[in-house]
Design a protein around this motif. Structure first.
Motif, PDB file in Angstrom:
ATOM      1  N   GLY A  98     121.238 -71.218  42.727  1.00 16.05           N
ATOM      2  CA  GLY A  98     120.998 -70.694  41.463  1.00 16.05           C
ATOM      3  C   GLY A  98     120.095 -71.069  40.548  1.00 16.05           C
ATOM      4  O   GLY A  98     119.342 -71.854  39.648  1.00 16.05           O
ATOM      5  N   ASN A 186     115.036 -72.224  22.904  1.00 14.35           N
ATOM      6  CA  ASN A 186     116.102 -72.196  23.487  1.00 14.35           C
ATOM      7  C   ASN A 186     116.575 -73.761  22.782  1.00 14.35           C
ATOM      8  O   ASN A 186     115.789 -74.250  22.408  1.00 14.35           O
ATOM      9  N   SER A 222     118.895 -69.736  22.125  1.00 15.25           N
ATOM     10  CA  SER A 222     119.817 -69.424  23.908  1.00 15.25           C
ATOM     11  C   SER A 222     120.534 -70.699  24.020  1.00 15.25           C
ATOM     12  O   SER A 222     119.283 -71.670  24.463  1.00 15.25           O
ATOM     13  N   GLY A 224     121.647 -71.001  27.641  1.00 14.89           N
ATOM     14  CA  GLY A 224     122.499 -71.006  28.909  1.00 14.89           C
ATOM     15  C   GLY A 224     123.610 -70.563  29.193  1.00 14.89           C
ATOM     16  O   GLY A 224     123.435 -69.261  28.252  1.00 14.89           O
ATOM     17  N   VAL A 246     124.893 -66.413  39.097  1.00 16.58           N
ATOM     18  CA  VAL A 246     123.778 -67.041  38.527  1.00 16.58           C
ATOM     19  C   VAL A 246     122.481 -66.504  40.164  1.00 16.58           C
ATOM     20  O   VAL A 246     122.528 -67.330  40.443  1.00 16.58           O
ATOM     21  N   SER A 248     119.542 -65.304  39.058  1.00 15.00           N
ATOM     22  CA  SER A 248     117.817 -66.029  38.693  1.00 15.00           C
ATOM     23  C   SER A 248     117.381 -66.412  37.206  1.00 15.00           C
ATOM     24  O   SER A 248     118.038 -65.159  37.096  1.00 15.00           O
ATOM     25  N   ASN A 249     116.968 -67.477  37.350  1.00 11.41           N
ATOM     26  CA  ASN A 249     117.099 -66.904  35.160  1.00 11.41           C
ATOM     27  C   ASN A 249     115.923 -66.988  34.511  1.00 11.41           C
ATOM     28  O   ASN A 249     115.816 -67.202  33.362  1.00 11.41           O
ATOM     29  N   ALA A 252     115.075 -64.511  31.796  1.00  8.97           N
ATOM     30  CA  ALA A 252     116.552 -64.049  31.421  1.00  8.97           C
ATOM     31  C   ALA A 252     116.886 -64.361  29.800  1.00  8.97           C
ATOM     32  O   ALA A 252     117.053 -63.199  28.676  1.00  8.97           O
ATOM     33  N   GLY A 278     120.980 -61.075  28.402  1.00  8.12           N
ATOM     34  CA  GLY A 278     120.283 -61.447  28.679  1.00  8.12           C
ATOM     35  C   GLY A 278     121.145 -62.308  30.574  1.00  8.12           C
ATOM     36  O   GLY A 278     121.416 -62.618  30.717  1.00  8.12           O
ATOM     37  N   VAL A 282     120.111 -62.961  34.075  1.00  6.88           N
ATOM     38  CA  VAL A 282     120.337 -63.845  35.338  1.00  6.88           C
ATOM     39  C   VAL A 282     121.403 -63.373  36.414  1.00  6.88           C
ATOM     40  O   VAL A 282     120.968 -63.867  37.239  1.00  6.88           O
ATOM     41  N   GLN A 283     121.731 -61.960  36.248  1.00  4.80           N
ATOM     42  CA  GLN A 283     122.293 -61.942  38.319  1.00  4.80           C
ATOM     43  C   GLN A 283     121.682 -61.409  39.205  1.00  4.80           C
ATOM     44  O   GLN A 283     121.526 -60.253  39.859  1.00  4.80           O
ATOM     45  N   SER A 287     111.781 -62.152  39.075  1.00  9.72           N
ATOM     46  CA  SER A 287     112.032 -61.903  37.725  1.00  9.72           C
ATOM     47  C   SER A 287     112.594 -60.179  36.863  1.00  9.72           C
ATOM     48  O   SER A 287     112.082 -59.709  36.303  1.00  9.72           O
TER      49      SER A 287
END
Length: 317
Positions: A98, A186, A222, A224, A246, A248-249, A252, A278, A282-283, A287
């Motif tokens: 991740g 965030n 957010s 995280g 995870v 890639s974030n 997200a 979100g 991330v899964q 992007s």
């Protein structure tokens, strides 16, 4: 219909590698090229949900042409503002655990005429259709001062539009004076806005309440891996979801904002949609924005019982 504004869009290349070895030849096991920028990602998530969206953005050079082509292929209407400089190209390197390493280019410098044309294009697009939200996202390119978003919010409100804002630093603080309907920081951006560290979920709630005192109608924050907060004039909610791995974030937070607006942009139901989007994002690789089949609404928990003493997984100093 959701109208997005991305003043500094990009062409994003994401490489997946087994591990990143600095100073060595790294061989990618996967590669993606996507249109980028926070507002662009919101449009992509809205389109993935089967909703209409228009992306307003300055585009220049071959990278800009490719961004427009990729957006069109995803069913997104593009309202381009031609600029003399070339649209920036960004690179992300994703590792299996991740970890994401990003290299973001500065982008072109916009002239005063190009900056005004961008504002005028937003006005024209809003008046031409039934727009539910204008969503203004991301960093400002060179040539646009910190008050540019504030000017956009003021003009949009004068036209009767609702505004969602996702930016940071001086641009966020300046825009708060014009009372955007929703802001989406965030944890790091929250800490920067209030000028102090955030260690617990309770610290984040207090910071969100201060942003409301500065002018935000609602704060969608957010945190995280710790979840998301929604603080508005009716109270505060905490949302979370289990994420197995995870990948890639990237994008997200943008997917979360899209989910929030798609669900009406207000209250716990909208927060639940934001958390579901979100967690799904991330899964996915690079992007990639989640579609309905990627969502797990049953895995989302939203409550008014906020764990104020919970230490953030990644405290912000």
């Amino acid at each position: 219909m959701i109208l997005t504004v991305t003043p500094n869009p990009s062409l994003d290349r994401t490489y997946e590698v087994p591990s990143l070895d600095r100073g060595e030849v790294n061989r990618a096991t996967g590669e993606r090229v996507d249109p980028g920028g926070k507002g662009v990602n919101v449009s992509r998530a809205v389109a993935a949900a089967g909703r209409r969206t228009i992306a307003v953005l300055p585009l220049g050079g071959a990278p800009g042409a490719l961004v427009a082509e990729l957006l069109d292929a995803q069913g997104i209407e593009v309202a381009p503002v031609p600029v003399a400089g070339a649209t920036r190209s960004n690179i992300s390197v994703a590792e299996p655990d991740g970890t994401l390493t990003k290299i973001n280019a500065p982008g072109p410098e916009l002239s005063a005429a190009e900056a005004e044309s961008l504002l005028e294009t937003v006005r024209r697009q809003y008046r031409s259709g039934d727009t539910d939200w204008i969503t203004c996202c991301g960093s400002l390119p060179r040539g646009l001062g910190p008050s540019w978003y504030a000017d956009l919010v003021a003009r949009a409100h004068a036209a009767g539009a609702r505004i969602a804002l996702d930016t940071s630093g001086p641009a966020l603080l300046a825009a708060l004076r014009e009372r955007p309907d929703v802001v989406k920081p965030n944890a790091e951006e929250l800490a920067e806005a209030v000028g102090r560290p955030l260690t617990t979920v309770g610290d984040a709630v207090k910071a969100a309440e201060e942003l409301r005192e500065m002018g935000a109608g609602a704060v969608l924050a957010s945190l995280g891996a710790d979840g998301q907060l929604l603080v508005d004039d009716s109270g505060a909610w905490f949302g979370s979801a289990q994420v197995d791995a995870v990948r890639s974030n990237v994008g997200a937070g943008d997917s979360s904002l899209a989910g929030f607006l798609i669900a009406g942009g207000r209250g716990p139901e909208a927060l639940a949609s934001a958390v579901a989007h979100g967690a799904a994002a991330v899964q996915l690789p690079g992007s990639v924005m989640p579609g309905p089949a990627d969502l797990d609404p049953a895995g989302v928990t939203v409550t008014t019982e906020i764990p104020v003493d919970r230490v953030l997984t990644e405290p912000v100093s």
